[in-house]
Structures are given as structure tokens and as C-alpha cells.
Write an enzyme that holds these catalytic residues in place. Structure first.
Site, PDB file in Angstrom:
ATOM      1  N   HIS A  47      21.097  27.057  71.836  1.00 40.00           N
ATOM      2  CA  HIS A  47      21.967  26.212  71.553  1.00 40.00           C
ATOM      3  C   HIS A  47      23.136  25.937  72.838  1.00 40.00           C
ATOM      4  CE1 HIS A  47      24.050  29.909  70.683  1.00 40.00           C
ATOM      5  NE2 HIS A  47      25.075  29.242  70.880  1.00 40.00           N
ATOM      6  N   THR A 102      23.156  30.070  76.462  1.00 44.48           N
ATOM      7  CA  THR A 102      22.918  31.457  77.018  1.00 44.48           C
ATOM      8  C   THR A 102      21.480  32.029  76.567  1.00 44.48           C
ATOM      9  OG1 THR A 102      25.115  31.931  76.229  1.00 44.48           O
ATOM     10  CG2 THR A 102      23.828  34.056  76.408  1.00 44.48           C
ATOM     11  N   HIS A 149      26.795  25.631  78.665  1.00 47.72           N
ATOM     12  CA  HIS A 149      25.483  26.331  79.151  1.00 47.72           C
ATOM     13  C   HIS A 149      24.861  26.556  77.890  1.00 47.72           C
ATOM     14  CE1 HIS A 149      28.742  29.329  77.887  1.00 47.72           C
ATOM     15  NE2 HIS A 149      27.479  30.016  77.519  1.00 47.72           N
ATOM     16  N   THR A 159      27.138  25.858  72.979  1.00 44.11           N
ATOM     17  CA  THR A 159      28.327  25.688  72.389  1.00 44.11           C
ATOM     18  C   THR A 159      29.234  24.635  72.773  1.00 44.11           C
ATOM     19  OG1 THR A 159      28.215  28.157  71.696  1.00 44.11           O
ATOM     20  CG2 THR A 159      30.690  27.173  71.759  1.00 44.11           C
TER      21      THR A 159
HETATM   22  P1  2AM Z   1      27.292  31.192  73.049  1.00 43.87           P
HETATM   23  O1  2AM Z   1      26.227  31.541  73.790  1.00 43.87           O
HETATM   24  O2  2AM Z   1      27.028  30.753  71.648  1.00 43.87           O
HETATM   25  O3  2AM Z   1      28.177  30.246  73.791  1.00 43.87           O
HETATM   26  C1  2AM Z   1      30.014  34.711  76.839  1.00 43.87           C
HETATM   27  O4  2AM Z   1      30.556  35.011  75.693  1.00 43.87           O
HETATM   28  C2  2AM Z   1      28.946  33.693  76.492  1.00 43.87           C
HETATM   29  O5  2AM Z   1      27.843  34.644  75.818  1.00 43.87           O
HETATM   30  C3  2AM Z   1      28.978  32.761  75.488  1.00 43.87           C
HETATM   31  O6  2AM Z   1      28.630  31.517  75.839  1.00 43.87           O
HETATM   32  C4  2AM Z   1      28.677  33.234  74.059  1.00 43.87           C
HETATM   33  O7  2AM Z   1      28.087  32.624  73.150  1.00 43.87           O
HETATM   34  C5  2AM Z   1      27.447  34.184  74.632  1.00 43.87           C
HETATM   35  N1  2AM Z   1      27.703  35.409  73.817  1.00 43.87           N
HETATM   36  C6  2AM Z   1      28.691  36.326  73.667  1.00 43.87           C
HETATM   37  N2  2AM Z   1      28.300  37.440  72.688  1.00 43.87           N
HETATM   38  C7  2AM Z   1      27.052  37.345  72.762  1.00 43.87           C
HETATM   39  C8  2AM Z   1      25.988  38.065  71.884  1.00 43.87           C
HETATM   40  N3  2AM Z   1      26.311  39.139  71.353  1.00 43.87           N
HETATM   41  N4  2AM Z   1      24.710  37.629  71.951  1.00 43.87           N
HETATM   42  C9  2AM Z   1      24.417  36.437  72.481  1.00 43.87           C
HETATM   43  N5  2AM Z   1      25.449  35.701  72.927  1.00 43.87           N
HETATM   44  C10 2AM Z   1      26.593  36.090  73.217  1.00 43.87           C
END
Ligand code: 2AM
Length: 217
Positions: A149, A71, A69, A151
Site C-alpha cells: 500500500h 514500503t 511511498h 499510506t
Molecule cells: P507504511 O509503509 O504503512 O507507510 C517509516 O516508518 C515507514 O516504514 C512507514 O512508511 C511505515 O509504514 C513503514 N513501517 C514502519 N514500521 C513498519 C513495520 N513494522 N513493518 C512494515 N512497515 C513499517
């Protein structure tokens, strides 16, 4: 009463369609395999292993992080700053559950993370939270969406939030200097930015079908 309150997800984002997810994973796998075989990569192996001569199996080095996904807003079920405001935006409500095509423009990796860079359309950018870049890189002046992005994997003990931070650092490096152009690969051109940071700029961007939704966990 409590039942009238909205329940906020762990995060909002675009979730790649299952069939495409497999395609992207296998593409990333092929890329890592190619990279591992390059002399240029072997020269910088120490970035990943801490020892120059030790072998590294990148495919197992990066651990899968589940459903792929992109985010938009990390809400932490409402504990993260600005999450309620984000969820209440009309555009978020309107687009919830809708399909979109995300443009993937590059693959990148560092000793911590492996990811795909996402380039938004104007319409997709409307779902991007204000301040996402400032929060991660307060001293840089980066356009909204720079941090976007997917991950693809994290090294052991590394949290996925790191992928976006690595990407922002890479973008700042790209602004300051050209990477060391390493080689043209089938998928695009490969550049090295030092300290184990590699970027494959895709010759043809990939369009990834995805659904905008929330992940509750
Ligand atoms: P990602 O988007 O880089 O993959 C659950 O942990 C999801 O939320 C993951 O997909 C993670 O990273 C994202 N995530 C976790 N903490 C975050 C933060 N403080 N800011 C933005 N995205 C975060």
C-alpha cells in the site's frame, strides 16, 4: 572495519515521483470530500467521531506522512529481523534506483488510516519480503503482496505501520463477506465494511511511476 559494512536504511520501498504524488494527493482529497457529503457516510459518522451528530473534516482528520511511498522492507537501520538478508539479495541490489509503475487498485480508509492498495506485477513481487503478511496477520493465509500500500494519511497519534495492518484486516473481511455496496462514484464503487472501514475499488487502476530506493532519514 566499520566502513566496509553496509549502512541499512530505515526502510526500502518505491517512492512515487513528485508530480504523481501531487496528483494522488489531490485525488484522495476529492474522494474524502465526496465521501463526507454522502448520506451513507453521515449515517456512520460515529465511527470517526465517537458521537453520531458531530461533524468531521476528513481532510484534516488524516495527517500527511511526508513523501508518498510503498514500503517493501522496514529495516529500522538493521534492527528489524531479516533486514540484512533482504538488503543482500541480488534482486534488491540490481533494482536499486530503478523506475517502475505501481498499480493502485483501491483507496481505503478506517478511523485510523487512509491508504491506496497496490497490486504488484510478478517482477515487483520479487522485491517483496517473505513473511510480511504472516508477521502482521499470523492466523490468515494471505498471498504475498496483500499488505502492499501507499499510506496517504494517519489519524492523530497513529503510526503509519497501521495502514498495512488495516488493509490486511479489510482483505480478510472481503474474503468473508461482501461489503455493503454503497454507491457508484466517478472513480469506482464504494463499499462499507463496518467500524468505519470504507473501500473505493477503482474502476480503472492508476499507474503510479515510482523509484525503488532506500530511505535513511
Ligand atoms: P507504511 O509503509 O504503512 O507507510 C517509516 O516508518 C515507514 O516504514 C512507514 O512508511 C511505515 O509504514 C513503514 N513501517 C514502519 N514500521 C513498519 C513495520 N513494522 N513493518 C512494515 N512497515 C513499517
Amino acid at each position: 572495519g566499520p566502513l566496509e559494512e553496509t549502512c541499512l536504511p530505515l526502510f526500502f520501498g518505491w517512492f512515487l515521483c513528485p508530480a504523481f504524488q501531487d496528483k494522488l494527493r489531490s485525488m484522495a482529497k476529492d474522494f474524502l470530500k465526496t465521501l463526507t457529503g454522502l448520506e451513507a457516510f453521515k449515517k456512520h459518522l460515529g465511527d470517526f467521531t465517537g458521537e453520531a451528530e458531530k461533524e468531521v473534516d476528513l481532510e484534516h482528520y488524516f495527517q500527511d506522512q511526508g513523501r508518498l511511498h510503498c514500503t517493501t522492507k522496514f529495516c529500522d537501520h538493521g534492527k528489524a529481523e531479516g533486514s540484512k538478508e533482504y538488503a543482500e539479495q541480488q534482486v534488491v541490489k540490481d533494482r536499486y534506483g530503478s523506475m517502475s509503475e505501481l498499480m493502485l487498485s483501491a483507496l481505503f480508509l478506517t478511523p485510523r488510516t487512509l491508504g491506496a492498495r497496490v497490486s504488484f506485477t510478478e517482477e515487483q513481487l520479487q522485491l517483496w519480503p517473505a513473511g510480511a503478511e504472516k508477521e502482521a496477520a499470523p492466523d490468515a493465509d494471505l498471498p504475498p503482496g496483500s499488505r502492499a500500500h501507499v499510506t496517504l494519511g494517519c489519524a492523530e497519534g497513529v503510526e503509519p505501520v497501521q495502514t498495512g495492518l488495516d488493509l490486511l484486516e479489510l482483505i480478510q473481511q472481503q474474503q468473508g463477506q461482501e461489503g455493503e455496496q454503497v454507491q457508484d462514484l466517478e472513480l469506482g464503487s464504494l463499499a462499507y465494511y463496518g467500524k468505519g472501514a470504507w473501500v473505493l475499488s477503482l474502476r480503472e487502476s492508476i499507474l503510479a511511476p515510482a523509484c525503488f530506493s532506500g530511505f535513511y532519514g
